[in-house]
Write an enzyme that holds these catalytic residues in place. Sequence first.
Site, PDB file in Angstrom:
ATOM      1  N   ASP A 570       5.117   4.290  -0.534  1.00 53.53           N
ATOM      2  CA  ASP A 570       3.464   4.709  -0.238  1.00 53.53           C
ATOM      3  C   ASP A 570       3.551   5.289   1.276  1.00 53.53           C
ATOM      4  O   ASP A 570       3.612   6.236   1.855  1.00 53.53           O
ATOM      5  CB  ASP A 570       2.377   3.797  -0.740  1.00 53.53           C
ATOM      6  CG  ASP A 570       2.325   3.706  -2.316  1.00 53.53           C
ATOM      7  OD1 ASP A 570       3.430   4.392  -2.841  1.00 53.53           O
ATOM      8  OD2 ASP A 570       1.295   3.488  -2.687  1.00 53.53           O
ATOM      9  N   GLU A 768       0.196  -8.908  -5.918  1.00 54.37           N
ATOM     10  CA  GLU A 768       0.828  -7.685  -5.817  1.00 54.37           C
ATOM     11  C   GLU A 768       1.799  -7.693  -4.682  1.00 54.37           C
ATOM     12  O   GLU A 768       2.936  -7.071  -4.569  1.00 54.37           O
ATOM     13  CB  GLU A 768      -0.149  -6.609  -5.595  1.00 54.37           C
ATOM     14  CG  GLU A 768       0.387  -5.144  -5.356  1.00 54.37           C
ATOM     15  CD  GLU A 768      -0.663  -3.856  -4.972  1.00 54.37           C
ATOM     16  OE1 GLU A 768      -0.283  -2.864  -5.069  1.00 54.37           O
ATOM     17  OE2 GLU A 768      -1.779  -4.159  -4.890  1.00 54.37           O
TER      18      GLU A 768
END
Length: 798
Positions: A570, A768
């Site tokens: 990302d 996460e």
Amino acid sequence: MIQTSLTEDDYLLHQRISVLAASNESLLWGTYRPNLYFGTRPRLPDSLLTGLMWFGIDDMSSFKHIRHSCDQGDGLDEYSFKKHDGRNFAIQTLSDSKNNVKLKTEFLKISEGGHGGEWAVRIIGTPINNTEPSGISFLYYFGLEGEGSIDLVNPLNKMGLDSPVELKGETPDLGKFLIKILDDPNNRIPSNIPPGTPASTDLSKFQYLGHLVPDGDVWRARELLQNYFIRKYEKLSYESEDKTLPPPQYLFSLYNEVKDNSNFFVFQKMLEGPFQFDIIFQSESMPAHLDSESLTTGLKSRSQEFDQRFEKTFGLKEKGFDGDQIYFAQTIMSNLIGGIGYFYGSSIVDRSFTDSDEDEEEFWTKYRQADPKLTRPLALFTATPSRPFFPRGFYWDEGFHQLLIGKWDNDLSLDIIKHWISLIDNDGWVAREQILGEEARSKVPEEFQIQYPHYANPPTLLMAIKAFILRIDNVESNPLINVDVIGEQTFGDHVLSTTDPTIISSRYILDKGLANNFLKEIYPKLKLNYKWFRRTQWGEIKEWGRRAKSKEAYRWRGRTPGHTLTSGLDDYPRPTPPHPAELHVDLMCWMGFMARSLKDIAERLEEEDDVYDYTKEYKNIVANLNDLHWSEEHNAFCDLSVDEDEESIFVCHKGYISLFPMVLELLPNDSPKLGAILEIIYNPNELWSKYGLRSLSKSDKFFHTGEDYWRGNVWININYLVLSSLYKNYAVVEGPYKEKAKTIYNELRNNIIENTYKEFKRTGYVWEQYSESTGVGLRSHPFTGWTSLVTLIMAEEY
């Protein structure tokens, strides 16, 4: 407009794979709807969907807070599978302190008969605090989509229905069935219901509603129910002369009516804990039916089997882990498996842009008219990274998921892998994010819904396929295992029947013919995907004055000034602004990994010409990796771009991308470049922290800046790859860096296990990512996708 690049034959093959469950009774009902707190569906495009809902009943705003789909905004203290075998058994707890109730769902499936068998779920509710009110409205619904029928068996009664409530139905795939909802005789209505309540409803009975819902809308059950209560509220407000309304326990009860041709039924009970229900799905094709007694017996035996199988598979007790730590490992593995779901629907694809468009330097500043179109409906059986945040399939996540799932249940993992492979189209492309249907899109911001057919994603499924091949090799090299007998498998002196979970989950390991057939079936698509990568993700060498031994060079398409979503990393810093001269070191390594992995498969399939091609391409990739991406100045592998004078330059941001030559095993154990990578790893001013390896060097100017997603904090998937590489290649093989690799391995493994376990104990979740400075869990939770790899780290199964 509907479009697809799947050929008609490929599409038919995909559809055949997607409805495999119709002839595979062991898996038909084994799937939850992972985006819900609890729900079931068979692996069929149109069929029976069920789901649990509940809400508090203490005030007039209660119905606004219906629990249904997993949502961090609900503020549940915990929702977590404690045991889940992926096929026939699961236990989950849901702790909702706002409504003072702790729910437990216990699921059991029997795989016999001709239509997928039978299943049952026991739902148990207990107050969290016995001194406070614990009244809730409990609801369970059944919605039929597609061909078939479903009808209420009980005589209609405006006061409500007595237990058991029964529904009968029939569909082409499920055959004839009967559903029973059984109310425990000790259940009681809430004690805090005010006097003077309406006499038209008996809250000791089940309240009910039957409606006709359009196909494709059953997933909107929560919205449908809320709208229903709003209309009831408005109607009673209008009809009431003195503007008084009944208490919420009655106001938000169902009207007890069934419309003509209803295909959607909701049943409701107002309850005070403790309480218990059994919901049983019975198939007419079964020789004997599940009931409450056999459910009790089955749950007990399956739970014991799960514990025994878990220890046999992972050996954590042998490794010295205590009961709480084993419970942690069981829980995170079970939650990964509990996140497996079946998705069906159209995707949105925009084919108006191509990889050649991104060769233009002005590409990122041009205004381009989007032209998205819906594809044909597709199906996917997949694990999901996070039930509340990412309840859908992600290509690069899935390869990590299948490392753990495959270790637990090889054949279940292959089924998932085959589904993903079936989505590779005739160009060789597969969308990196599978957002199939309106329900899936409801969880995705609009700007991320469109997929582009020149966007790639790391080919991690090959890691899972490599792990499968290693399992085959381990069985073939074990003299205690007789692999020639499928009807009755022998492990030493112990004979296992075909119903033993060890056999059911390992047929493709124990039978060479099945294993080879599987590889033969998926190999053409994998080869096509590899060629697609080489064609669409190529990078330029000569135009920018670079020198290398071959033409092997690659860059991720889909770059924007702030993101390279296609890399999976990302917002990890890349050259700015984006430029067609870029070359990306992580993609170069993935291409080498692909070539080597496909060579190994081709060798097993005796595809000699392909073996030659892959071998040559792999050697060229490794050579160019060193020629193009190694920076002597930075003593690291780096991305490339060009400066203002169009001269090639290194763009070095030390972090996870610097590790890929090592983690994907492209470096020999005596390479000085390996030594440099180990220095980056073990340096506390670079990647080393006591909670795991940072994603970006502490010394980098972009450390913890901007979106700060992959810019410093700890991600378990890359830490797993580092540990795996060290364990298999560098800490065990004689060489100049063996002792340092061993030290890093032991310390890093302990850091990862200790911190994720600590945060699980503190919060009840795995996360996460984790803070590199405090170890605190960050962003979405539960994130039991690749974070569940901690189970493999504990077991040292890489």
